[in-house]
Design a protein around this motif. Structure first.
Motif, PDB file in Angstrom:
ATOM      1  N   UNK A 288      93.571 105.842 113.157  1.00  0.00           N
ATOM      2  CA  UNK A 288      94.549 106.675 113.880  1.00  0.00           C
ATOM      3  C   UNK A 288      93.833 107.608 114.842  1.00  0.00           C
ATOM      4  N   UNK A 289      94.574 108.076 115.806  1.00  0.00           N
ATOM      5  CA  UNK A 289      94.053 109.065 116.749  1.00  0.00           C
ATOM      6  C   UNK A 289      95.015 110.243 116.801  1.00  0.00           C
ATOM      7  N   UNK A 290      94.479 111.405 117.132  1.00  0.00           N
ATOM      8  CA  UNK A 290      95.280 112.625 117.247  1.00  0.00           C
ATOM      9  C   UNK A 290      95.437 113.015 118.703  1.00  0.00           C
ATOM     10  N   UNK A 291      96.598 113.577 119.020  1.00  0.00           N
ATOM     11  CA  UNK A 291      96.865 114.089 120.358  1.00  0.00           C
ATOM     12  C   UNK A 291      96.992 115.606 120.281  1.00  0.00           C
ATOM     13  N   UNK A 292      96.536 116.291 121.341  1.00  0.00           N
ATOM     14  CA  UNK A 292      96.491 117.749 121.334  1.00  0.00           C
ATOM     15  C   UNK A 292      97.170 118.300 122.585  1.00  0.00           C
TER      16      UNK A 292
ATOM     17  N   UNK B  58     100.516 115.428 117.683  1.00  0.00           N
ATOM     18  CA  UNK B  58     100.992 114.121 117.215  1.00  0.00           C
ATOM     19  C   UNK B  58      99.804 113.255 116.829  1.00  0.00           C
ATOM     20  N   UNK B  59     100.090 112.212 116.036  1.00  0.00           N
ATOM     21  CA  UNK B  59      99.063 111.224 115.702  1.00  0.00           C
ATOM     22  C   UNK B  59      99.645 109.825 115.861  1.00  0.00           C
ATOM     23  N   UNK B  60      98.766 108.882 116.244  1.00  0.00           N
ATOM     24  CA  UNK B  60      99.158 107.488 116.457  1.00  0.00           C
ATOM     25  C   UNK B  60      98.236 106.583 115.658  1.00  0.00           C
ATOM     26  N   UNK B  61      98.731 105.393 115.296  1.00  0.00           N
ATOM     27  CA  UNK B  61      97.890 104.409 114.618  1.00  0.00           C
ATOM     28  C   UNK B  61      98.084 103.051 115.265  1.00  0.00           C
ATOM     29  N   UNK B  62      97.000 102.249 115.258  1.00  0.00           N
ATOM     30  CA  UNK B  62      97.050 100.913 115.837  1.00  0.00           C
ATOM     31  C   UNK B  62      95.754 100.185 115.444  1.00  0.00           C
TER      32      UNK B  62
ATOM     33  N   UNK C   9     107.319 106.498 113.678  1.00  0.00           N
ATOM     34  CA  UNK C   9     107.556 105.053 113.716  1.00  0.00           C
ATOM     35  C   UNK C   9     107.752 104.495 115.102  1.00  0.00           C
ATOM     36  N   UNK C  10     107.977 105.357 116.086  1.00  0.00           N
ATOM     37  CA  UNK C  10     108.160 104.876 117.472  1.00  0.00           C
ATOM     38  C   UNK C  10     106.855 104.296 118.002  1.00  0.00           C
TER      39      UNK C  10
ATOM     40  N   UNK D 161     100.293 102.904 120.593  1.00  0.00           N
ATOM     41  CA  UNK D 161     100.202 103.013 119.147  1.00  0.00           C
ATOM     42  C   UNK D 161     101.536 103.436 118.560  1.00  0.00           C
ATOM     43  N   UNK D 162     101.589 103.416 117.239  1.00  0.00           N
ATOM     44  CA  UNK D 162     102.795 103.826 116.521  1.00  0.00           C
ATOM     45  C   UNK D 162     102.659 105.287 116.071  1.00  0.00           C
TER      46      UNK D 162
END
Length: 370
Positions: free
Chosen positions: A188-192, A104-108, A207-208, A84-85
């Motif tokens: 989106x998803x969150x990381x812990x 962190x959070x990611x989206x895809x 943006x990565x 994800x981004x």
């Protein structure tokens, strides 16, 4: 002719007498050169100190280099199970985080597809479960064929497996399946944080794109730090568990700190060293992981008769001490005597022939100017 003979004999006699006198003078000077006379004023000005032999503990040790590290369970890499981004990453190197804290959070768009698949399977599963139970009842009452019953069972159980797999996947992505079943989808998803600790590395930014093989950040828990030392193969047989370790951080301090051997490796690396794991006694010091250390592992100690190194004079690869020969009229006469040295450390030297100087007073301090 007779007069000439008498003259030559007289000359020869005079020459022999002169040579003998010269030899006696040399011997006398040699004897005097081994003695030094010091008056009271000189003794006090040079802060001289008399004493005798004493017992000193000489420690044998193995030298080693290494680093400060943490156990594997105290070091964690934050990553993701699905690509994800990065949309949010609020932490910097040095930040402290608690286990379970958002990092962190990611989206895809793939996240939405997984949730859609889960909803579809969940809806089908309810129908297939009812059909399976119906066919089972009919089969038990011998109304329906076994073929229909087995097909209903197969459809239900295969969809149940897909349902459970998607549910676990969503849970690993930190998405609540119960919310999805209510029709609430997320993009989106969150990381812990998996452990308590400090952020030591951050490899991504907003943006990565990160994949399941990418490392996002590293978290290190420094509550339990230890030494990872490299001991040369030739020395490893002297190293045992619980032996005392003295170590220092040469780049930041000359002070030595205490540790103890906890584990000794069982294999020799390509550089002919063996890993030795040491526990640090005072972990409250501000040690950081990765710090280079120099260490001494004490493996033997023995008490020997010794003198301080300040009492020993070195000349032409030989060692001497100044022994009091006479004290008279506020003057002290010292005799310079050859000694045999055994073990040495930073402050003391073992004297092997100490029996030659029993009950003698020795200059322990202040003789370096003599």
């Amino acid at each position: 002719m007779k007069k000439v003979t008498i003259f030559l004999l007289s000359l020869a006699f005079f020459a022999c007498g002169k040579q003998e006198t010269k030899t006696d003078t040399t011997a006398e000077n040699k004897e005097i050169s081994n003695q030094i006379v010091i008056n009271k004023q000189q003794f006090e000005n040079e802060k001289m100190e008399l004493g005798s032999f004493s017992e000193h503990e000489f420690i044998s040790y193995v030298t080693a280099n290494g680093m400060i590290d943490v156990p594997p369970e105290n070091r964690a890499i934050v990553n993701t199970f699905v690509g994800g981004y990065v949309t949010k990453i609020p932490l910097l190197i040095g930040d402290y985080v608690k286990k379970g804290q958002f990092v962190a959070s990611l989206t895809n768009t793939d996240f939405v597809e997984i949730q859609q698949n889960y909803l579809e399977i969940a809806a089908q599963l309810n129908y297939l479960k009812n059909e399976f139970e119906r066919q089972k009842t009919l089969f038990d009452e011998k109304i329906s064929s076994e073929k229909n019953y087995l097909k209903a069972e197969s459809d239900y159980k295969s969809n149940l497996a897909i349902y459970n797999g998607l549910r676990k996947k969503l849970q690993m992505m930190q998405i609540n399946p119960s919310e999805i079943e209510k029709g609430i989808l997320t993009t989106s998803i969150n990381l812990y944080a998996p452990i308590d600790g400090y952020v030591t590395e951050v490899w991504v930014s907003n943006g990565s794109f990160v994949s399941s093989a990418s490392k996002m950040m590293e978290i290190v828990n420094t509550k339990h730090i230890h030494l990872e030392l490299n001991v040369f193969e030739k020395d490893i047989l002297n190293v045992r568990k619980d032996q005392k370790i003295l170590f220092k951080i040469p780049e930041s301090s000359e002070n030595y700190f205490d540790a103890a051997v906890h584990l000794v490796g069982t294999t020799v690396t390509n550089d002919r060293t063996v890993k030795v794991h040491g526990h640090i006694e005072d972990e409250s010091q501000h040690f950081m992981t990765g710090m280079f250390v120099e260490a001494k592992i004490n493996y033997d100690s023995k008490k020997e008769i010794a003198l301080p190194n300040s009492a020993i004079i070195s000349e032409e690869n030989q060692s001497y001490i100044l022994v009091v020969k006479e004290q008279k009229n506020e003057e002290t006469t010292f005799e310079k005597v050859l000694i045999s040295i055994g073990k040495k450390d930073e402050n003391y030297s073992q004297i092997i022939n100490f029996d030659d100087f029993k009950d003698k007073k020795i200059l322990l301090k202040g003789g370096f100017m003599l």
